[in-house]
Design a protein around this motif. Structure first.
Motif, PDB file in Angstrom:
ATOM      1  N   LEU A 111       0.807  -1.214   0.000  1.00 12.47           N
ATOM      2  CA  LEU A 111       0.000   0.000   0.000  1.00 12.47           C
ATOM      3  C   LEU A 111       0.839   1.263   0.000  1.00 12.47           C
ATOM      4  N   SER A 166     -14.034   2.257   5.237  1.00 12.96           N
ATOM      5  CA  SER A 166     -13.084   1.782   4.224  1.00 12.96           C
ATOM      6  C   SER A 166     -12.203   0.679   4.797  1.00 12.96           C
ATOM      7  N   VAL A 167     -12.056  -0.404   4.047  1.00 10.23           N
ATOM      8  CA  VAL A 167     -11.229  -1.531   4.472  1.00 10.23           C
ATOM      9  C   VAL A 167     -10.390  -2.007   3.292  1.00 10.23           C
ATOM     10  N   THR A 168      -9.321  -2.722   3.609  1.00  8.47           N
ATOM     11  CA  THR A 168      -8.485  -3.367   2.591  1.00  8.47           C
ATOM     12  C   THR A 168      -8.238  -4.801   3.007  1.00  8.47           C
ATOM     13  N   LEU A 180      -5.164  -7.736  -3.679  1.00  4.32           N
ATOM     14  CA  LEU A 180      -5.513  -6.649  -2.773  1.00  4.32           C
ATOM     15  C   LEU A 180      -6.887  -6.132  -3.176  1.00  4.32           C
ATOM     16  N   SER A 182      -9.623  -3.117  -1.984  1.00  6.37           N
ATOM     17  CA  SER A 182     -10.029  -1.978  -1.160  1.00  6.37           C
ATOM     18  C   SER A 182     -11.488  -1.667  -1.461  1.00  6.37           C
ATOM     19  N   CYS A 183     -12.294  -1.620  -0.407  1.00  4.48           N
ATOM     20  CA  CYS A 183     -13.728  -1.420  -0.579  1.00  4.48           C
ATOM     21  C   CYS A 183     -14.320  -0.971   0.752  1.00  4.48           C
ATOM     22  N   THR A 184     -15.630  -1.029   0.886  1.00  4.48           N
ATOM     23  CA  THR A 184     -16.272  -0.731   2.161  1.00  4.48           C
ATOM     24  C   THR A 184     -16.456  -2.027   2.951  1.00  4.48           C
ATOM     25  N   THR A 201      -8.592  -2.098   8.532  1.00  8.54           N
ATOM     26  CA  THR A 201      -9.729  -1.193   8.609  1.00  8.54           C
ATOM     27  C   THR A 201      -9.224   0.216   8.897  1.00  8.54           C
ATOM     28  N   GLU A 202      -9.833   1.187   8.260  1.00  7.40           N
ATOM     29  CA  GLU A 202      -9.492   2.571   8.560  1.00  7.40           C
ATOM     30  C   GLU A 202     -10.187   3.000   9.844  1.00  7.40           C
TER      31      GLU A 202
END
Length: 397
Positions: A111, A166-168, A180, A182-184, A201-202
């Motif tokens: 990232l 937002s999570v990855t 990888l 990245s989404c909700t 997780t953000e």
């Protein structure tokens, strides 16, 4: 014999030192997946084991001089090495650690982000409260397993109202088929992921920053539901002595003002309320303050308490005439609970004190009489609120 505890993750997770130790080993121990992924020129005998006691038994059975125990990624990051080392010390067996590159470092590299401010947690074969961890205000990285997958963790977040977070997801990092995503959290909750995955997780937004207890009354949605006033609320929080990670019940939560403040201090908060109007206010205040670690529990206590996890601290702001049953339910869940009860009538105070005395639980009573000023022309008049009595127990030190 000197045992080497070597990091043995994906192809990018292995250092030259670990490769050299594995090639030189005269015995290898680890999970089947790691033992199947050895260099072709590694012909040392091997046994599959991951439980520390089993590993120690195998090491003692064999006459190996240079054995290696293999761990995925870094042995210092949620690996079994921490449990094996004390056993080796007790048995008088020397050891050394050759750390590998962890999934934390791999995801950070993919990232292009530093990871020093991430919260690191593991849901791999152990208890992990994902909601409590995420609500600490920093990005959080979770190791997952085939049961507590990234999707399962994200379903918990979505159910708590964090579906837009937002999570990855990092799948099979450094292995063929790496991915990888990245989404909700809501989108990840519907996904399917490889067992070798991690979830980042953000930090969810907190409209109100962490601060000392006692938010202004005007910050809360109130409606016509009674609310614990700012000054009283601050004393309640002091008496409950909540610590990070604590589980707290707020019984008769009203507008949820006490629950909201507790959410900035505790791990999980359960706001129990029976009135539909009050329940909606709690949900509104939960959204306003970003208090996602508050679970709203509809229903009358003590029946509504049956499915809740054992509390470390409990505030009783209203009992609906069922105080005896509520106190009994609280103490059954944790006899050493820290308890604070608010009473605005002499009868409630007397009943509460009697309930605890019958159970041999010492309690302290504090009276709070708050007087505020209001402007009347050129003058400031003093307006007194009804006195509130707080009965509280020390519980766990």
């Amino acid at each position: 014999m000197t045992v080497t505890l070597a990091g043995w993750g994906g192809p990018e997770g292995r250092t030259e030192a670990a490769l050299a130790a594995v090639r030189a080993a005269d015995g290898l121990l680890g999970s089947p997946r790691m033992l199947e992924d050895l260099p072709p020129d590694c012909t040392a005998p091997r046994d599959s084991a991951t439980v520390p006691e089993k590993l120690l038994s195998l090491l003692q059975q064999h006459a190996w001089q240079r054995p290696c125990v293999l761990y995925g990624g870094d042995p210092g990051f949620h690996a079994g090495a921490g449990s094996l080392i004390p056993l080796l010390d007790q048995a008088g067996i020397p050891w050394r650690i050759l750390p590998g590159i962890s999934t934390v470092q791999l995801l950070s590299a993919r990232l292009g982000r530093p990871w020093q401010d991430w919260i690191l947690a593991s849901a791999h074969g152990q208890t992990c409260d994902v909601l409590e961890t995420v609500c600490k205000g920093r990005p959080a990285l979770f190791l997952t397993d085939p049961v507590r997958t990234p999707a399962a963790l994200c379903r918990e977040l979505a159910a708590a109202g964090l579906g837009d977070l937002s999570v990855t997801v990092g799948e099979r990092l450094s292995w063929p088929g790496e991915r990888l995503l990245s989404c909700t959290a809501a989108e990840a909750a519907e996904g399917t992921f490889h067992p070798l995955s991690v979830l980042l997780t953000e930090a969810p937004p907190r409209p109100c920053p962490r601060r000392s207890p006692g938010f202004p009354d005007g910050d809360f949605f109130r409606g016509d539901v009674p609310m614990t006033k700012q000054e009283v609320r601050a004393v309640i929080l002091s008496k409950l002595a909540v610590r990070p990670g604590d589980t707290v019940w707020d019984i008769g939560a009203g507008t949820g003002s006490v629950s909201i403040e507790l959410s900035f201090m505790a791990g999980r908060v359960f706001a129990v309320e029976r009135t539909p109007t009050a329940l909606e206010l709690i949900r509104q205040n939960r959204r306003r303050f970003g208090a996602w670690n508050v679970s709203v529990i509809p229903g009358a206590a003590p029946a509504a308490l049956k499915s809740l996890p054992a509390p470390d601290a409990v505030f009783i702001g209203g009992s609906g005439g069922a105080l005896d049953g509520i106190v009994e339910a609280v103490l059954q869940n944790n006899p050493a609970v820290r308890l604070c009860l608010a009473a605005v009538t002499a009868e409630t105070l007397s009943q509460a004190l009697s309930l605890l005395e019958r159970r041999g639980i010492p309690a302290e009573i504090t009276q709070i009489a708050v007087t505020r000023t209001r402007k009347a022309g050129a003058y400031h008049l003093f307006t007194a609120s009804n006195p509130v009595f707080l009965l509280h127990t020390e519980g766990n030190p």
